[in-house]
Design a protein around this motif. Structure first.
Motif, PDB file in Angstrom:
ATOM      1  N   ARG A   1      97.652  58.870  14.037  1.00 32.45           N
ATOM      2  CA  ARG A   1      97.137  59.091  12.686  1.00 32.45           C
ATOM      3  C   ARG A   1      95.642  59.380  12.768  1.00 32.45           C
ATOM      4  O   ARG A   1      94.969  58.997  13.725  1.00 32.45           O
ATOM      5  CB  ARG A   1      97.385  57.878  11.798  1.00 32.45           C
ATOM      6  CG  ARG A   1      98.867  57.639  11.598  1.00 32.45           C
ATOM      7  CD  ARG A   1      99.096  56.555  10.635  1.00 32.45           C
ATOM      8  NE  ARG A   1     100.533  56.319  10.522  1.00 32.45           N
ATOM      9  CZ  ARG A   1     101.107  55.842   9.466  1.00 32.45           C
ATOM     10  NH1 ARG A   1     100.390  55.544   8.409  1.00 32.45           N
ATOM     11  NH2 ARG A   1     102.398  55.645   9.443  1.00 32.45           N
ATOM     12  N   MET A   2      95.129  60.022  11.740  1.00 32.99           N
ATOM     13  CA  MET A   2      93.705  60.344  11.672  1.00 32.99           C
ATOM     14  C   MET A   2      92.920  59.074  11.364  1.00 32.99           C
ATOM     15  O   MET A   2      93.258  58.342  10.426  1.00 32.99           O
ATOM     16  CB  MET A   2      93.463  61.382  10.577  1.00 32.99           C
ATOM     17  CG  MET A   2      92.078  61.971  10.601  1.00 32.99           C
ATOM     18  SD  MET A   2      91.746  62.972  12.058  1.00 32.99           S
ATOM     19  CE  MET A   2      92.766  64.380  11.739  1.00 32.99           C
TER      20      MET A   2
ATOM     21  N   ASP B   1      92.908  59.144   4.865  1.00 37.46           N
ATOM     22  CA  ASP B   1      93.891  59.876   4.082  1.00 37.46           C
ATOM     23  C   ASP B   1      93.586  61.357   4.289  1.00 37.46           C
ATOM     24  O   ASP B   1      92.605  61.884   3.747  1.00 37.46           O
ATOM     25  CB  ASP B   1      93.773  59.493   2.601  1.00 37.46           C
ATOM     26  CG  ASP B   1      94.773  60.198   1.724  1.00 37.46           C
ATOM     27  OD1 ASP B   1      95.179  61.339   2.030  1.00 37.46           O
ATOM     28  OD2 ASP B   1      95.157  59.607   0.695  1.00 37.46           O
ATOM     29  N   GLU B   2      94.386  62.034   5.115  1.00 35.33           N
ATOM     30  CA  GLU B   2      94.098  63.413   5.507  1.00 35.33           C
ATOM     31  C   GLU B   2      94.051  64.368   4.322  1.00 35.33           C
ATOM     32  O   GLU B   2      93.208  65.265   4.282  1.00 35.33           O
ATOM     33  CB  GLU B   2      95.111  63.906   6.535  1.00 35.33           C
ATOM     34  CG  GLU B   2      94.962  63.236   7.878  1.00 35.33           C
ATOM     35  CD  GLU B   2      95.880  63.811   8.919  1.00 35.33           C
ATOM     36  OE1 GLU B   2      95.694  64.987   9.280  1.00 35.33           O
ATOM     37  OE2 GLU B   2      96.790  63.087   9.364  1.00 35.33           O
ATOM     38  N   GLU B   3      94.939  64.216   3.362  1.00 31.32           N
ATOM     39  CA  GLU B   3      94.951  65.104   2.198  1.00 31.32           C
ATOM     40  C   GLU B   3      93.666  64.939   1.385  1.00 31.32           C
ATOM     41  O   GLU B   3      93.054  65.922   0.968  1.00 31.32           O
ATOM     42  CB  GLU B   3      96.176  64.837   1.326  1.00 31.32           C
ATOM     43  CG  GLU B   3      97.479  65.233   1.990  1.00 31.32           C
ATOM     44  CD  GLU B   3      97.505  66.699   2.409  1.00 31.32           C
ATOM     45  OE1 GLU B   3      97.092  67.574   1.611  1.00 31.32           O
ATOM     46  OE2 GLU B   3      97.939  66.978   3.544  1.00 31.32           O
TER      47      GLU B   3
ATOM     48  N   ASP C   1      90.805  63.732   2.537  1.00 28.60           N
ATOM     49  CA  ASP C   1      89.691  64.163   3.381  1.00 28.60           C
ATOM     50  C   ASP C   1      89.532  65.682   3.355  1.00 28.60           C
ATOM     51  O   ASP C   1      88.413  66.186   3.356  1.00 28.60           O
ATOM     52  CB  ASP C   1      89.907  63.667   4.816  1.00 28.60           C
ATOM     53  CG  ASP C   1      88.690  63.864   5.686  1.00 28.60           C
ATOM     54  OD1 ASP C   1      87.619  63.303   5.360  1.00 28.60           O
ATOM     55  OD2 ASP C   1      88.801  64.584   6.703  1.00 28.60           O
ATOM     56  N   LYS C   2      90.634  66.423   3.315  1.00 29.66           N
ATOM     57  CA  LYS C   2      90.571  67.896   3.278  1.00 29.66           C
ATOM     58  C   LYS C   2      89.933  68.397   1.986  1.00 29.66           C
ATOM     59  O   LYS C   2      89.375  69.487   1.959  1.00 29.66           O
ATOM     60  CB  LYS C   2      91.972  68.483   3.421  1.00 29.66           C
ATOM     61  CG  LYS C   2      92.543  68.357   4.809  1.00 29.66           C
ATOM     62  CD  LYS C   2      93.956  68.895   4.873  1.00 29.66           C
ATOM     63  CE  LYS C   2      94.556  68.619   6.238  1.00 29.66           C
ATOM     64  NZ  LYS C   2      95.962  69.002   6.315  1.00 29.66           N
TER      65      LYS C   2
END
Length: 98
Positions: free
Chosen positions: A11-12, A74-76, A78-79
């Protein structure tokens, strides 16, 4: 702590080091000393006058003695952050490396 780190595998993560650096990447491994292996790592350098500078590091190892904080990103979310417009003071080291 290692059982908690197991849930972060693949995971990130965001790692804050003792010298104030912020390393972001995919957690690929760790050991009992909290030495971390981060894939596709990059360092985020903050500034009060400019946006966040991102420096690619590739596959990166962080020694456990230098890990101050580690958390999942939370990758979404963060993007969606526009890092070019984020301004913040850099973190001060929590200790001086010798």
């Amino acid at each position: 702590m290692t059982s908690t780190l197991e849930s972060y595998m693949n995971r990130m993560v965001n790692v804050v080091t003792g010298d104030g650096r912020i390393i972001v990447g995919l957690l690929k491994g760790f050991d009992q000393l909290i030495n971390l292996v981060i894939e596709d790592a990059h360092e985020r350098s903050y500034s009060e006058t400019e946006g966040v500078l991102t420096t690619p590091l590739g596959l990166y190892i962080i020694r456990g003695e230098n890990v101050a904080i580690i958390g999942e990103i939370d990758e979404e979310l963060d993007k969606r952050v526009d890092l070019e417009n984020v301004k913040a003071a850099p973190l001060a080291p929590i200790w001086i490396p010798q």
